[in-house]
Design a protein around this motif. Structure first.
Motif, PDB file in Angstrom:
ATOM      1  N   UNK A  82       9.195   9.995  -5.376  1.00 58.35           N
ATOM      2  CA  UNK A  82       9.255   8.523  -5.348  1.00 58.35           C
ATOM      3  C   UNK A  82       9.094   8.033  -6.781  1.00 58.35           C
ATOM      4  N   UNK A  83      10.194   7.538  -7.337  1.00 61.05           N
ATOM      5  CA  UNK A  83      10.173   7.120  -8.738  1.00 61.05           C
ATOM      6  C   UNK A  83      10.521   5.652  -8.927  1.00 61.05           C
ATOM      7  N   UNK A  84      10.929   4.987  -7.885  1.00 59.39           N
ATOM      8  CA  UNK A  84      11.316   3.586  -8.011  1.00 59.39           C
ATOM      9  C   UNK A  84      11.035   2.872  -6.686  1.00 59.39           C
ATOM     10  N   UNK A  85      11.178   1.562  -6.693  1.00 58.40           N
ATOM     11  CA  UNK A  85      11.029   0.765  -5.473  1.00 58.40           C
ATOM     12  C   UNK A  85      11.937  -0.448  -5.592  1.00 58.40           C
ATOM     13  N   UNK A  86      12.147  -1.080  -4.486  1.00 58.78           N
ATOM     14  CA  UNK A  86      12.880  -2.344  -4.469  1.00 58.78           C
ATOM     15  C   UNK A  86      12.153  -3.303  -3.530  1.00 58.78           C
ATOM     16  N   UNK A  87      12.435  -4.566  -3.692  1.00 62.86           N
ATOM     17  CA  UNK A  87      11.897  -5.590  -2.798  1.00 62.86           C
ATOM     18  C   UNK A  87      12.956  -5.942  -1.786  1.00 62.86           C
ATOM     19  N   UNK A  88      12.598  -5.880  -0.493  1.00 63.63           N
ATOM     20  CA  UNK A  88      13.508  -6.272   0.582  1.00 63.63           C
ATOM     21  C   UNK A  88      12.924  -7.554   1.160  1.00 63.63           C
ATOM     22  N   UNK A  89      13.599  -8.661   0.921  1.00 66.87           N
ATOM     23  CA  UNK A  89      13.079  -9.975   1.312  1.00 66.87           C
ATOM     24  C   UNK A  89      13.818 -10.457   2.561  1.00 66.87           C
ATOM     25  N   UNK A  90      13.076 -10.548   3.687  1.00 67.87           N
ATOM     26  CA  UNK A  90      13.652 -10.962   4.967  1.00 67.87           C
ATOM     27  C   UNK A  90      13.332 -12.410   5.307  1.00 67.87           C
ATOM     28  N   UNK A  91      12.553 -13.071   4.434  1.00 67.73           N
ATOM     29  CA  UNK A  91      12.163 -14.470   4.654  1.00 67.73           C
ATOM     30  C   UNK A  91      12.233 -15.197   3.334  1.00 67.73           C
ATOM     31  N   UNK A  92      12.212 -16.516   3.417  1.00 67.86           N
ATOM     32  CA  UNK A  92      12.092 -17.332   2.217  1.00 67.86           C
ATOM     33  C   UNK A  92      11.104 -18.439   2.571  1.00 67.86           C
TER      34      UNK A  92
ATOM     35  N   UNK B  42       7.776  -4.155  -0.071  1.00 64.80           N
ATOM     36  CA  UNK B  42       7.984  -3.129  -1.093  1.00 64.80           C
ATOM     37  C   UNK B  42       8.501  -1.876  -0.393  1.00 64.80           C
ATOM     38  N   UNK B  43       9.652  -1.384  -0.821  1.00 63.89           N
ATOM     39  CA  UNK B  43      10.258  -0.198  -0.218  1.00 63.89           C
ATOM     40  C   UNK B  43      10.430   0.867  -1.303  1.00 63.89           C
ATOM     41  N   UNK B  44       9.628   1.954  -1.251  1.00 58.91           N
ATOM     42  CA  UNK B  44       9.732   2.992  -2.291  1.00 58.91           C
ATOM     43  C   UNK B  44      11.037   3.789  -2.144  1.00 58.91           C
TER      44      UNK B  44
ATOM     45  N   UNK C 118       0.836  -1.206   0.000  1.00 57.84           N
ATOM     46  CA  UNK C 118       0.000   0.000   0.000  1.00 57.84           C
ATOM     47  C   UNK C 118       0.870   1.256   0.000  1.00 57.84           C
ATOM     48  N   UNK C 119       1.998   1.214   0.695  1.00 51.41           N
ATOM     49  CA  UNK C 119       2.897   2.365   0.726  1.00 51.41           C
ATOM     50  C   UNK C 119       3.417   2.670  -0.677  1.00 51.41           C
ATOM     51  N   UNK C 120       3.854   1.641  -1.391  1.00 51.34           N
ATOM     52  CA  UNK C 120       4.362   1.851  -2.753  1.00 51.34           C
ATOM     53  C   UNK C 120       3.265   2.374  -3.674  1.00 51.34           C
ATOM     54  N   UNK C 121       2.072   1.788  -3.562  1.00 52.87           N
ATOM     55  CA  UNK C 121       0.967   2.221  -4.421  1.00 52.87           C
ATOM     56  C   UNK C 121       0.532   3.643  -4.101  1.00 52.87           C
ATOM     57  N   UNK C 122       0.626   4.037  -2.803  1.00 58.28           N
ATOM     58  CA  UNK C 122       0.209   5.397  -2.433  1.00 58.28           C
ATOM     59  C   UNK C 122       1.107   6.456  -3.059  1.00 58.28           C
ATOM     60  N   UNK C 123       2.301   6.067  -3.495  1.00 53.27           N
ATOM     61  CA  UNK C 123       3.213   7.004  -4.173  1.00 53.27           C
ATOM     62  C   UNK C 123       3.078   6.912  -5.688  1.00 53.27           C
ATOM     63  N   UNK C 124       2.058   6.203  -6.147  1.00 51.88           N
ATOM     64  CA  UNK C 124       1.810   6.107  -7.578  1.00 51.88           C
ATOM     65  C   UNK C 124       2.655   5.076  -8.292  1.00 51.88           C
ATOM     66  N   UNK C 125       3.316   4.223  -7.544  1.00 47.34           N
ATOM     67  CA  UNK C 125       4.161   3.213  -8.173  1.00 47.34           C
ATOM     68  C   UNK C 125       3.330   2.002  -8.554  1.00 47.34           C
ATOM     69  N   UNK C 126       3.579   1.454  -9.719  1.00 47.25           N
ATOM     70  CA  UNK C 126       2.942   0.223 -10.164  1.00 47.25           C
ATOM     71  C   UNK C 126       3.922  -0.893  -9.872  1.00 47.25           C
TER      72      UNK C 126
END
Length: 129
Positions: free
Chosen positions: A100-110, A91-93, A66-74
């Motif tokens: 906010x023009x980009x995001x990355x995935x921060x994966x703390x689990x598998x 998701x980290x914008x 929701x945080x990423x989407x609230x910044x208009x990121x798809x």
């Protein structure tokens, strides 16, 4: 001749008084209390109207979505191609020149098991420790 016993003059039987049966008081029926109309059962209290739950965005199984989407990121879910499942990665914008023009995935689990963090760019062309 045989002698007959002397005869006594006939006596009248004693006069009987008429016998009176003892009189019982007349049988009385038990008196019933006056019939009163049935009292209706109390009316139950009205059920209160359900209150609406606060309207907040539905919980996402993907942290930060929701945080990423609230910044208009798809966003996509490209992390799945690297063996991660929904809920493993956040998701980290990212800001670029104040936007906010980009995001990355921060994966703390598998697969739900905590582990070392992986960082994946928004297209998942690179995932690294």
């Amino acid at each position: 001749p045989p002698t007959e016993p002397p005869t006594e003059p006939p006596t009248e039987p004693p006069t009987r008084r008429p016998t009176r049966r003892p009189t019982r008081p007349p049988t009385q029926r038990p008196t019933q209390p006056p019939t009163q109309p049935a009292t209706p059962a109390p009316t139950p209290a009205p059920t209160p109207a359900p209150t609406a739950a606060p309207t907040s965005p539905p919980a996402s199984p993907i942290p930060g979505l929701q945080d990423c989407k609230s910044h208009g990121l798809t966003v996509n879910r490209c992390y799945r191609a690297h063996g991660f499942v929904d809920g493993d990665c956040k998701c980290a914008p990212g800001l670029w020149e104040g936007h906010y023009t980009w995001y990355q995935w921060v994966c703390m689990k598998k697969h739900g098991v905590p582990g070392r963090p992986y960082f994946c760019d928004q297209e998942c062309t690179s995932c690294h420790l």
